[in-house]
Design a protein around this motif. Structure first.
Motif, mmCIF file in Angstrom:
data_model
loop_
_atom_site.group_PDB
_atom_site.id
_atom_site.type_symbol
_atom_site.label_atom_id
_atom_site.label_comp_id
_atom_site.label_asym_id
_atom_site.label_seq_id
_atom_site.Cartn_x
_atom_site.Cartn_y
_atom_site.Cartn_z
ATOM 1 N N ILE A 186 35.315 37.420 36.769
ATOM 2 C CA ILE A 186 35.245 38.732 37.461
ATOM 3 C C ILE A 186 36.883 38.995 37.705
ATOM 4 C CG2 ILE A 186 34.768 40.063 39.618
ATOM 5 C CD1 ILE A 186 32.201 38.310 39.618
ATOM 6 N N VAL A 187 37.486 37.939 38.157
ATOM 7 C CA VAL A 187 38.773 38.231 38.714
ATOM 8 C C VAL A 187 39.914 38.146 37.588
ATOM 9 C CG1 VAL A 187 40.731 37.141 40.093
ATOM 10 C CG2 VAL A 187 38.355 37.020 40.870
ATOM 11 N N GLY A 188 39.601 37.386 36.351
ATOM 12 C CA GLY A 188 40.360 37.307 35.386
ATOM 13 C C GLY A 188 40.825 38.813 34.717
ATOM 14 N N PRO A 189 39.751 39.339 34.488
ATOM 15 C CA PRO A 189 40.220 40.596 33.603
ATOM 16 C C PRO A 189 41.251 41.444 34.632
ATOM 17 C CG PRO A 189 37.897 40.131 33.622
ATOM 18 C CD PRO A 189 38.440 39.308 34.296
ATOM 19 N N PHE A 190 41.116 41.426 35.876
ATOM 20 C CA PHE A 190 42.006 42.578 36.535
ATOM 21 C C PHE A 190 43.537 41.817 36.761
ATOM 22 C CE2 PHE A 190 38.046 43.467 38.816
ATOM 23 C CZ PHE A 190 38.247 44.875 38.703
ATOM 24 N N LEU A 191 43.662 40.224 36.455
ATOM 25 C CA LEU A 191 45.076 39.736 36.333
ATOM 26 C C LEU A 191 45.756 40.079 35.037
ATOM 27 C CD1 LEU A 191 44.136 36.150 38.169
ATOM 28 C CD2 LEU A 191 45.984 37.847 38.763
ATOM 29 N N VAL A 192 44.529 39.728 33.860
ATOM 30 C CA VAL A 192 45.117 40.070 32.576
ATOM 31 C C VAL A 192 45.506 41.646 32.305
ATOM 32 C CG1 VAL A 192 44.361 40.314 30.149
ATOM 33 C CG2 VAL A 192 43.766 38.143 31.589
ATOM 34 N N PHE A 193 44.991 42.556 32.957
ATOM 35 C CA PHE A 193 45.363 43.710 32.634
ATOM 36 C C PHE A 193 46.561 44.472 33.460
ATOM 37 C CE2 PHE A 193 41.291 44.205 30.336
ATOM 38 C CZ PHE A 193 41.679 44.626 29.306
ATOM 39 N N ARG A 194 46.712 43.723 34.755
ATOM 40 C CA ARG A 194 47.667 43.728 35.621
ATOM 41 C C ARG A 194 49.052 43.086 34.979
ATOM 42 N NH1 ARG A 194 48.649 46.428 41.075
ATOM 43 N NH2 ARG A 194 50.695 45.657 40.494
ATOM 44 N N LYS A 195 48.795 42.455 33.867
ATOM 45 C CA LYS A 195 49.794 41.714 33.259
ATOM 46 C C LYS A 195 50.316 40.706 34.274
ATOM 47 C CE LYS A 195 51.154 44.658 29.708
ATOM 48 N NZ LYS A 195 49.950 45.289 29.583
ATOM 49 N N MET A 196 49.300 40.009 35.083
ATOM 50 C CA MET A 196 49.734 39.025 36.134
ATOM 51 C C MET A 196 49.082 37.642 35.772
ATOM 52 S SD MET A 196 49.205 41.347 39.680
ATOM 53 C CE MET A 196 48.827 39.661 40.705
ATOM 54 N N SER A 197 49.097 37.400 34.555
ATOM 55 C CA SER A 197 48.409 36.288 34.021
ATOM 56 C C SER A 197 48.910 34.852 34.450
ATOM 57 C CB SER A 197 48.516 36.222 32.549
ATOM 58 O OG SER A 197 47.905 37.422 31.883
ATOM 59 N N PHE A 198 50.309 34.957 34.634
ATOM 60 C CA PHE A 198 51.093 33.665 35.334
ATOM 61 C C PHE A 198 50.502 33.282 36.528
ATOM 62 C CE2 PHE A 198 55.781 32.100 35.624
ATOM 63 C CZ PHE A 198 55.134 30.956 35.336
ATOM 64 N N MET A 199 50.020 34.563 37.307
ATOM 65 C CA MET A 199 49.719 34.394 38.784
ATOM 66 C C MET A 199 48.552 33.123 39.197
ATOM 67 S SD MET A 199 50.458 35.923 41.449
ATOM 68 C CE MET A 199 50.306 36.016 43.117
ATOM 69 N N GLY A 200 47.837 33.048 38.239
ATOM 70 C CA GLY A 200 46.864 31.731 38.618
ATOM 71 C C GLY A 200 47.401 30.526 38.373
ATOM 72 N N ALA A 201 48.358 30.187 37.266
ATOM 73 C CA ALA A 201 48.991 29.120 37.281
ATOM 74 C C ALA A 201 49.961 28.944 38.487
ATOM 75 C CB ALA A 201 49.609 28.985 36.055
ATOM 76 N N GLY A 202 50.746 29.923 38.844
ATOM 77 C CA GLY A 202 51.607 29.812 40.079
ATOM 78 C C GLY A 202 50.927 29.208 41.434
ATOM 79 N N LEU A 203 49.841 29.938 41.558
ATOM 80 C CA LEU A 203 49.124 29.753 42.839
ATOM 81 C C LEU A 203 48.425 28.563 42.697
ATOM 82 C CD1 LEU A 203 47.031 33.143 43.401
ATOM 83 C CD2 LEU A 203 49.289 32.172 44.650
ATOM 84 N N SER A 204 47.878 27.894 41.499
ATOM 85 C CA SER A 204 47.160 26.628 41.487
ATOM 86 C C SER A 204 48.283 25.573 41.831
ATOM 87 C CB SER A 204 46.460 26.217 40.286
ATOM 88 O OG SER A 204 47.609 26.330 39.248
ATOM 89 N N HIS A 205 49.446 25.602 41.465
ATOM 90 C CA HIS A 205 50.437 24.694 41.876
ATOM 91 C C HIS A 205 50.497 24.388 43.329
ATOM 92 C CE1 HIS A 205 50.861 24.744 37.536
ATOM 93 N NE2 HIS A 205 51.532 23.728 37.713
ATOM 94 N N GLY A 206 50.542 25.614 43.910
ATOM 95 C CA GLY A 206 50.583 25.600 45.524
ATOM 96 C C GLY A 206 49.515 24.918 45.943
ATOM 97 N N ALA A 207 48.376 24.912 45.340
ATOM 98 C CA ALA A 207 47.313 23.985 45.957
ATOM 99 C C ALA A 207 47.509 22.581 46.158
ATOM 100 C CB ALA A 207 46.138 24.270 45.258
#
Ligand code: ATP
Ligand code: MG
Lengths: 283, 252
Positions: free
Chosen positions: A27-48
């Motif tokens: 559900i969340v992924g397509p919004f990220l892909v179309f917002r061209k924020m694909s990198f966001m997931g990788a960025g946030l997960s490292h914060g975890a």
């Protein structure tokens, strides 16, 4: 028996968690892909990672701490890119490496504690607890409620931010709410595939689905289904070959992506143009 | 105040150090088709975006007598962005795009669809309702985006170079369509354009902007712009149209 692994309770937990994660990221992924924020997931997960380490050191729940850290990080990236003059990807690039370093640093500090660092980095299906499942379930509910209440606004915002703003979409609010949603989602993924590979699960199924449909709802459906299939395959693979769950799942997710890509190459020339039966004389 | 849909009082916009427009004042009468002309970089887009509340500005903008930020909090306005500012390859069909204009109304999904279809009909695009926006031609996309602007049911339409991507026949149809929509819905339309053909033919008020200047007597100057000479050749001629309020120095 082919499905003997299902009898194991940790396997059941992994399968349930995997399904929940696939739905959330689908559900969340397509919004990220179309917002061209694909990198966001990788960025946030490292914060975890920093959150997990902090949780262990302070004797608090690592999940809770990573929720706090990742949401803070998401907010920070949003703030920097919305108010500053730098783009989202540069904001993520600068902020997340720091959090990764902080995470490793904190883990080093906590030498006395028993930390399965490989598990946190690459995922460990043995470590999935029923609390993790409960957490994923809550996140799924939050994501569904968000989709129902704000999905349309978010779609408009993703397609055309200016027009959305003019018609009264509270774009600032929706943006930050989406950051929170993304942060919560990524934490559920981290449990399954680890910090390093979480970004892939969030993005790749949606990127595959993007090539397969021109309808946003169908893209969500395809990425959910392909996510479930890939995650199941990965978990089974990881069980039989005794490998880390993360790389196994990412392997299947990426394999699916490559298949779609190859199939697209094959049928590209025939399927691109859609014929419309209508008066062609109209300008 | 009743006469005007839009009043700008010394509006200035800066992008950092760069002043894009300075002290622009104008009044747009209700129910008319106004055209904003100017060279590339003259500030047409900036001015329209300021009115739409998309860039911060100094000065005063009043929409239907209300300060523009206040107005925009409560109402939508019709806006068609200059081409290239929207992502066109997006998984939405034409009718879904038009439905965007209905955001904020409390109507049911079914009614929203019906209304969107009605606006697609207004621009003769109903047969393409379920085609993904990315698979339409440039001119068709412009018409869908016009339908989306109309779908806000605002009386004020801000159209930034709506003719881009249209051949001259399509341009002529577009203007005829726009004119009849204007008449039927009592729209006030502000178009940014540097087109010399149909735009000047249908406009009831032509204004020119080049950073600071907004005047009604600039067409001659505009036609002397080297770019335009280059584009249309040195012997450009502006044809007077009998139904236009005439300016003194239209001819070159
Ligand atoms: N986002 C921006 N940041 C910095 N400068 C900008 C920005 N947008 C526009 N400008 C500058 O402001 C000036 C006016 O630009 P604007 O786009 O309003 O012109 P225009 O009349 O619409 O031109 P065109 O005919 O090419 O569409 C230009 O000098 C441009 O370089
Ligand atoms: Mg422009």
């Amino acid at each position: 028996m082919m499905f003997e692994f299902l009898n194991y309770s940790f396997m059941e937990r992994a399968i349930v968690a995997g399904t929940l994660v696939a739905i959330i990221t689908g559900i969340v992924g397509p919004f990220l892909v179309f917002r061209k924020m694909s990198f966001m997931g990788a960025g946030l997960s490292h914060g975890a990672l920093a959150g997990i380490a902090l949780g262990i050191i302070l004797g608090l729940s690592p999940t809770l701490m990573s929720v706090l850290i990742v949401m803070g990080l998401g907010f920070l990236i949003g703030l920097v890119s919305r108010t500053g003059k730098i783009s989202e990807d540069s904001a993520i690039g600068t902020v997340y490496t720091f959090f990764m370093a902080l995470g490793i640093f904190l883990i080093n500090l906590s030498k006395g504690y028993h930390i399965n660092i490989m598990g946190y980095l690459f995922g460990d299906i043995l470590a999935i607890s029923k609390y993790d499942i409960l957490f994923a379930l809550i996140v799924l509910i939050v994501v569904l409620v968000w989709l129902i209440l704000r999905g349309r606004a978010m779609l408009y915002l993703t397609f055309d931010e200016d027009f959305a703003k003019i018609t009264g979409v509270p774009i600032g609010w929706d943006y930050y709410i989406f950051m929170v949603i993304t942060s919560l989602s990524i934490i559920t993924v981290v449990k399954l595939v680890g910090v390093v590979l979480a970004g892939s699960i969030l993005i790749v199924p949606s990127a595959s689905a993007k090539m397969l449909s021109k309808s946003f709802m169908k893209i969500i459906a395809i990425s959910v289904i392909s996510g479930i299939i890939s995650i199941f395959s990965g978990i089974a693979f990881s069980y039989y070959l005794n490998t880390s769950s993360g790389p196994s799942i990412v392997f299947f997710v990426t394999a699916f992506f490559l298949c779609v890509l190859l199939w697209q190459f094959g049928s590209n020339t025939t399927s691109r143009k859609v014929k419309i039966k209508s008066p062609s004389s109209r300008p | 105040m009743d006469r005007y849909a839009l009043i700008l009082d010394s509006v200035s916009v800066r992008y950092g150090e760069k002043e894009a427009i300075a002290n622009v004042s104008m009044k747009l009468e209700k129910g008319k088709l106004h055209v904003l002309m100017g060279p590339n970089g003259g500030g047409k887009t900036t001015l329209i975006r300021a009115i739409a509340g998309l860039v911060p500005f100094k000065g005063k903008i009043k929409i239907y007598g209300i300060e523009s930020h206040e107005y925009l909090k409560r109402h939508s306005i019709g806006y068609l962005a200059q081409r290239g500012e929207t992502v066109y390859d997006f998984p939405m069909t034409a009718i879904e795009v038009v439905e965007m204009g209905r955001y904020g109304t409390k109507e049911s999904r079914k009614l929203r669809r019906e209304k969107a279809m009605k606006f697609l009909e207004e621009v003769n695009m109903e047969t393409y309702a379920h085609v993904p926006i990315g698979e339409l031609s440039g001119g068709q996309q412009q018409r869908v985006l016009l339908a989306r602007a109309l779908a806000t049911e605002s009386k004020l339409m801000l159209l930034d170079e709506p003719l881009t991507g249209m051949d001259s026949r399509a341009q002529s149809r577009f203007y005829r369509m726009l004119n009849s929509l204007r008449a039927r819905h009592a729209l006030t339309i502000l178009i940014a354009s540097h087109d010399m053909g149909f735009t000047t033919a249908y406009a009831e008020n032509i204004m020119c902007i080049n950073k600071t200047m907004v005047s009604r007597e600039c067409i001659a100057k505009l036609l002397a712009e080297p770019e335009i000479k280059e584009l249309y050749g040195p012997n450009i001629h502006l044809v007077k149209h009998y139904h236009l309020p005439q300016e003194e120095d239209n001819d070159v």
